[in-house]
Design an enzyme around this catalytic site. Structure first.
Site, PDB file in Angstrom:
ATOM      1  N   LYS A 158       0.996  -1.380   0.316  1.00  0.00           N
ATOM      2  CA  LYS A 158      -0.241  -0.206  -0.297  1.00  0.00           C
ATOM      3  C   LYS A 158       0.615   1.311  -0.156  1.00  0.00           C
ATOM      4  O   LYS A 158       1.893   1.120   0.000  1.00  0.00           O
ATOM      5  CB  LYS A 158      -1.070  -0.477   1.662  1.00  0.00           C
ATOM      6  CG  LYS A 158      -2.253   0.306   1.645  1.00  0.00           C
ATOM      7  CD  LYS A 158      -3.364   0.008   0.694  1.00  0.00           C
ATOM      8  CE  LYS A 158      -4.381   1.141  -0.176  1.00  0.00           C
ATOM      9  NZ  LYS A 158      -5.319  -0.121  -0.263  1.00  0.00           N
ATOM     10  N   ASP A 164      -7.100   4.430  -4.139  1.00  0.00           N
ATOM     11  CA  ASP A 164      -8.239   3.530  -3.026  1.00  0.00           C
ATOM     12  C   ASP A 164      -8.298   5.311  -2.898  1.00  0.00           C
ATOM     13  O   ASP A 164      -8.634   6.526  -3.899  1.00  0.00           O
ATOM     14  CB  ASP A 164      -6.449   3.862  -1.422  1.00  0.00           C
ATOM     15  CG  ASP A 164      -7.770   2.966  -0.815  1.00  0.00           C
ATOM     16  OD1 ASP A 164      -7.544   2.025  -0.255  1.00  0.00           O
ATOM     17  OD2 ASP A 164      -7.187   3.848   0.367  1.00  0.00           O
TER      18      ASP A 164
HETATM   19  P1  NDP Z   1     -12.680   7.509  -2.592  1.00  0.00           P
HETATM   20  O1  NDP Z   1     -11.613   8.367  -2.886  1.00  0.00           O
HETATM   21  O2  NDP Z   1     -13.471   7.561  -3.785  1.00  0.00           O
HETATM   22  O3  NDP Z   1     -14.007   7.759  -2.348  1.00  0.00           O
HETATM   23  C1  NDP Z   1     -14.138   8.276  -0.427  1.00  0.00           C
HETATM   24  C2  NDP Z   1     -14.999   7.966  -0.393  1.00  0.00           C
HETATM   25  O4  NDP Z   1     -15.416   8.648   1.591  1.00  0.00           O
HETATM   26  C3  NDP Z   1     -15.545  10.005  -0.399  1.00  0.00           C
HETATM   27  O5  NDP Z   1     -17.062  10.382  -0.209  1.00  0.00           O
HETATM   28  C4  NDP Z   1     -14.720  10.806   1.269  1.00  0.00           C
HETATM   29  O6  NDP Z   1     -15.633  12.068   1.152  1.00  0.00           O
HETATM   30  C5  NDP Z   1     -15.828   9.730   2.305  1.00  0.00           C
HETATM   31  N1  NDP Z   1     -14.397   9.429   3.839  1.00  0.00           N
HETATM   32  C6  NDP Z   1     -13.249   8.994   3.393  1.00  0.00           C
HETATM   33  N2  NDP Z   1     -12.479   9.782   3.973  1.00  0.00           N
HETATM   34  C7  NDP Z   1     -13.198  10.204   5.378  1.00  0.00           C
HETATM   35  C8  NDP Z   1     -14.309  10.750   6.619  1.00  0.00           C
HETATM   36  N3  NDP Z   1     -12.195  10.682   7.278  1.00  0.00           N
HETATM   37  N4  NDP Z   1     -14.664  10.703   7.141  1.00  0.00           N
HETATM   38  C9  NDP Z   1     -15.744  10.034   6.202  1.00  0.00           C
HETATM   39  N5  NDP Z   1     -15.675  10.280   5.035  1.00  0.00           N
HETATM   40  C10 NDP Z   1     -14.632  10.161   4.588  1.00  0.00           C
HETATM   41  O7  NDP Z   1     -12.265   6.639  -2.193  1.00  0.00           O
HETATM   42  P2  NDP Z   1     -13.078   4.922  -2.510  1.00  0.00           P
HETATM   43  O8  NDP Z   1     -14.305   5.029  -2.568  1.00  0.00           O
HETATM   44  O9  NDP Z   1     -12.454   3.917  -3.053  1.00  0.00           O
HETATM   45  O10 NDP Z   1     -12.381   4.280  -1.400  1.00  0.00           O
HETATM   46  C11 NDP Z   1     -13.148   4.010  -0.081  1.00  0.00           C
HETATM   47  C12 NDP Z   1     -12.841   2.924   0.639  1.00  0.00           C
HETATM   48  O11 NDP Z   1     -13.074   1.717   0.582  1.00  0.00           O
HETATM   49  C13 NDP Z   1     -11.686   3.537   1.729  1.00  0.00           C
HETATM   50  O12 NDP Z   1     -11.824   2.503   2.824  1.00  0.00           O
HETATM   51  C14 NDP Z   1     -10.611   2.536   0.610  1.00  0.00           C
HETATM   52  O13 NDP Z   1      -9.550   2.032   1.526  1.00  0.00           O
HETATM   53  C15 NDP Z   1     -11.312   1.272   0.602  1.00  0.00           C
HETATM   54  N6  NDP Z   1     -11.282   0.365  -0.598  1.00  0.00           N
HETATM   55  C16 NDP Z   1     -11.344   0.736  -1.670  1.00  0.00           C
HETATM   56  C17 NDP Z   1     -11.138   0.192  -3.253  1.00  0.00           C
HETATM   57  C18 NDP Z   1     -11.175   0.732  -4.334  1.00  0.00           C
HETATM   58  O14 NDP Z   1     -11.240  -0.349  -5.386  1.00  0.00           O
HETATM   59  N7  NDP Z   1     -11.100   2.168  -4.575  1.00  0.00           N
HETATM   60  C19 NDP Z   1     -11.303  -1.536  -2.951  1.00  0.00           C
HETATM   61  C20 NDP Z   1     -11.269  -1.623  -1.233  1.00  0.00           C
HETATM   62  C21 NDP Z   1     -11.380  -1.398  -0.570  1.00  0.00           C
HETATM   63  P3  NDP Z   1     -15.424  13.323   1.237  1.00  0.00           P
HETATM   64  O15 NDP Z   1     -15.508  13.310  -0.641  1.00  0.00           O
HETATM   65  O16 NDP Z   1     -15.551  14.492   2.043  1.00  0.00           O
HETATM   66  O17 NDP Z   1     -13.547  13.186   0.714  1.00  0.00           O
HETATM   67  O1  2IT Z   2      -8.232  -1.633  -0.147  1.00  0.00           O
HETATM   68  C1  2IT Z   2      -7.702  -2.219  -1.943  1.00  0.00           C
HETATM   69  O2  2IT Z   2      -8.376  -3.520  -2.256  1.00  0.00           O
HETATM   70  C2  2IT Z   2      -7.638  -0.506  -2.785  1.00  0.00           C
HETATM   71  N1  2IT Z   2      -7.666   0.193  -3.023  1.00  0.00           N
HETATM   72  C3  2IT Z   2      -7.746  -1.753  -4.100  1.00  0.00           C
HETATM   73  C4  2IT Z   2      -5.906  -1.906  -4.518  1.00  0.00           C
HETATM   74  C5  2IT Z   2      -6.066  -3.039  -5.565  1.00  0.00           C
HETATM   75  O3  2IT Z   2      -4.955  -2.932  -6.400  1.00  0.00           O
HETATM   76  O4  2IT Z   2      -6.510  -2.961  -6.509  1.00  0.00           O
END
Ligand code: NDP
Ligand code: 2IT
Length: 449
Positions: free
Chosen positions: A129, A169
């Site tokens: 990561k 992420d």
């Molecule tokens: P994005 O940046 O696309 O979206 C994040 C969302 O969460 C936004 O709406 C953001 O709000 C909100 N957010 C972020 N930090 C906080 C906080 N401290 N408090 C409240 N709201 C918060 O990220 P992703 O959708 O990609 O990721 C979301 C979660 O999913 C993370 O935990 C990530 O690690 C996990 N994840 C992502 C994957 C992926 O493929 N993208 C795969 C597996 C897990 P704001 O717009 O206000 O910042």
């Molecule tokens: O938390 C996660 O699994 C991710 N942000 C996706 C990682 C990836 O390599 O697609």
């Protein structure tokens, strides 16, 4: 709390003393180690070869300076990180997070979780990561581009398609991946699948954008089905409104649920008529705006300032899809009081240990992120396969592989939980099944690999 096995407890205590300030990392390690008690008791080799002591220490930690010039000509400096945690079963693989609160503890917790998650996908990917305390929010495209180019100018020395393959992420989506990919290509004069989540015109996979949210719902559906339940007719809360949340909304709705609440870090919206994911796509993906502007599109909806209250909305299913520790004990109690049937994690480590105890203690269904959000990285693995064979598969092909992978992750978590005497405990099953695959590879490769 002490872990009920002398070896595991001593590994944890050593780590807690050495990295006392890394609270998120220690939380993630404790959560895994406390479920491994029956595993190390059943097979003495894990202790004899100190597999657990080795697995909690990253193979390599890289921290670097990221200087860049903002639109006013001022020189800014951020910190960049890449934690290459474990390469026993494949090249390091895991996302990059760009957000102000990023520090070594957060990147280590995410990298540690990624080891077990990637093992569960059945694909050959190790755990890693990275990220930066740079937040793209409020920056111009040109500033984001200059930052990404500077970030990659250092990261290029440490990654490669058979070494370490980053992805997105929080704060890193298609735009950021594009800028970083362009810079990698320029610096190395090679075109390889070194990043995933790429655009469709330059090697990205169909369905990668949707994969984490879709995969979460496939997993939740499998777990609910095994317990005689489904999305049909259920009200759903989804926290966040980013990549994971938007496509969790689309799939939960397709499966018969109605998404009535979503959030960002400023507040949450409630729309009892059901939130159309396409409106959130416009607000977040096109306009990069705040969720409060949903009221401009749907004036009958309600907006509440502050994001944590979303868990008090009356609903049946909770899908946390924002960030770590977003559900604390009080929020979990509110979910129980409202009769929620299950909490399925889309974000990484969204529930505090106290919240998990409340959720499981009250008999709600619970799936840990490392199992139920594995669809994103699994589809990244499929993107790597397509890049290697210089082919691209149809949306339907990728989506159907994703669905199969999520269902088989559910089955392997359920089977491991059963085998180690904790039937129905998907949290323990996920940790055990993920650990066994990596631990056995480490045993086979010896101490100095
Ligand atoms: P994005 O940046 O696309 O979206 C994040 C969302 O969460 C936004 O709406 C953001 O709000 C909100 N957010 C972020 N930090 C906080 C906080 N401290 N408090 C409240 N709201 C918060 O990220 P992703 O959708 O990609 O990721 C979301 C979660 O999913 C993370 O935990 C990530 O690690 C996990 N994840 C992502 C994957 C992926 O493929 N993208 C795969 C597996 C897990 P704001 O717009 O206000 O910042
Ligand atoms: O938390 C996660 O699994 C991710 N942000 C996706 C990682 C990836 O390599 O697609």
């Amino acid at each position: 709390m002490a872990i009920n096995n002398a070896y595991l407890n001593s590994v944890y205590e050593d780590l807690a003393a050495r990295y006392a300030e890394q609270s998120e990392f220690l939380e993630a390690v404790h959560e895994v180690l406390e479920t491994l008690v029956p595993v190390v008791e059943a097979d003495p080799r894990y202790e004899e070869q100190n597999i657990v002591g080795r697995i909690v220490e990253p193979e390599r930690v890289i921290i670097f300076r990221v200087p860049w010039v903002d639109d006013n000509g001022k020189v800014q400096v951020n910190r960049g990180y890449r934690v290459q945690f474990n390469s026993a079963i494949g090249p390091y693989k895991g996302g990059l997070r760009f957000r102000e609160n990023v520090n070594l503890s957060i990147i280590k917790f995410l990298g540690f979780e990624q080891i077990f998650k990637n093992a569960l996908t059945t694909l050959p990917m190790g755990g890693g990561k990275g990220g930066s305390d740079f937040d793209p929010k409020g920056k111009s495209d040109a500033e984001v581009m200059r930052f990404c180019q500077s970030f990659m100018t250092e990261l290029v020395k440490h990654i490669g398609p058979d070494t370490d393959v980053p992805a997105g992420d929080i704060g890193v989506g298609g735009r950021e991946i594009g800028y970083m990919f362009g810079q990698y290509k320029r610096l190395t004069n090679t075109w390889t699948g070194v990043l995933t989540g790429k655009g469709l015109t330059y090697g990205g996979s169909l369905a990668r954008t949707e994969a984490t949210g879709f995969g979460l719902c496939y997993f939740a559906n499998a777990q609910m089905k095994a317990n005689g339940k489904s999305f049909q007719g259920k009200k759903v809360i989804i926290s966040g409104s980013g990549n994971v949340a938007i496509y969790a909304n689309q799939k939960a709705t397709q499966l018969g649920g109605k998404v009535i609440a979503m959030s960002d870090s400023n507040g949450y919206i409630v729309d009892e008529n059901g939130i159309d994911y396409k409106v959130i796509q416009v607000i977040k993906e096109q306009k990069r705006d705040r969720i409060s502007t949903y009221l401009n599109y749907v004036p009958t909806a309600k907006y509440v300032q502050g994001c944590s209250g979303i868990w008090t909305v009356k609903a049946d299913i909770a899908l946390p899809c924002a960030t770590q520790n977003e559900i604390d004990e009080a929020s979990a109690q509110a979910l129980v009081k409202n009769g929620v049937i299950g909490v399925f994690e889309g974000s990484n480590m969204p529930c505090t240990p106290e919240a998990i105890a409340v959720i499981k203690g009250n008999g709600l269904l619970y799936s840990p992120g490392k199992a139920s959000n594995a669809g994103g990285v699994a589809t990244s693995g499929l993107e790597m396969s397509q890049n290697s064979e210089r082919l691209s598969w149809t949306f339907e092909e990728v989506d159907s592989k994703l669905q199969g992978i999520m269902e088989s992750i559910y089955d392997s978590c359920a089977a491991a939980a059963e085998k180690y005497g904790m039937p129905g405990d998907i949290q323990a099953g996920a940790n055990i099944a993920g650990f066994l695959k990596v631990a056995d590879a480490m045993l086979a490769q010896g101490v100095c690999y």
